[in-house]
Design an enzyme around this catalytic site. Sequence first.
Site, PDB file in Angstrom:
ATOM      1  CG  HIS A  76      -4.177  -0.924  -0.924  1.00 53.66           C
ATOM      2  ND1 HIS A  76      -4.070  -0.985   0.437  1.00 53.66           N
ATOM      3  CD2 HIS A  76      -4.762  -2.084  -1.294  1.00 53.66           C
ATOM      4  CE1 HIS A  76      -4.560  -2.127   0.875  1.00 53.66           C
ATOM      5  NE2 HIS A  76      -4.983  -2.821  -0.166  1.00 53.66           N
ATOM      6  CB  SER A  95      -0.954  -0.043   1.206  1.00 51.09           C
ATOM      7  OG  SER A  95      -1.926   0.977   1.102  1.00 51.09           O
ATOM      8  CG  ASP A 142      -5.859  -5.512   2.298  1.00 51.26           C
ATOM      9  OD1 ASP A 142      -6.256  -6.654   2.611  1.00 51.26           O
ATOM     10  OD2 ASP A 142      -5.959  -5.047   1.154  1.00 51.26           O
TER      11      ASP A 142
END
Length: 171
Positions: free
Chosen positions: A43, A16, A114
């Site tokens: 992400h 991310s 995540d």
Amino acid sequence: PEGVAMSLRAVVIGASAGGVQALSHVLPDLPADFPAPVLVVVHIPPRKDNALVDLFARKCRLKVKEAEDKEPLALSSDETVNHSRPAIDVLFETAADAFGSALAAVVLTGANQDGAQGLKAVCETGGRGFVQDPVTAEVATMPEAALAACPAALTIRLDDIPNALQAMLEE
């Protein structure tokens, strides 16, 4: 795929915040003949044009392409998980179901959790978990959450990840 060692049939990577930079340390060092598919979730803000494929295609020896909805070994564009889709947890969990102990999962830098539960699923099915050393991560939240969820995962420097994956091919 035919010819892939049973010890490593797939690699999944999640990143991310700071992920593009982290992936730039990992993906270009994988050889063009790396025999296992490498599936990556990063992400990024939703937009029509994704420059990451072109960026990594220029840097990597592996073939780079963006996954398409419902493509085998790829992606689903269903509802979000951890505010993201594709979601790292979903990729890791489905890959763990498909590949079991022949899977390597890598959690890189990021600002949410995540990947933590997905990494736990990978380790529970006998796969190998690697987590970027939180000290070196641009944002340590994701690696720290992954290590908390899966203490069996190996904390690793970015530059050592390609060699660790290569070593799994030789096991």
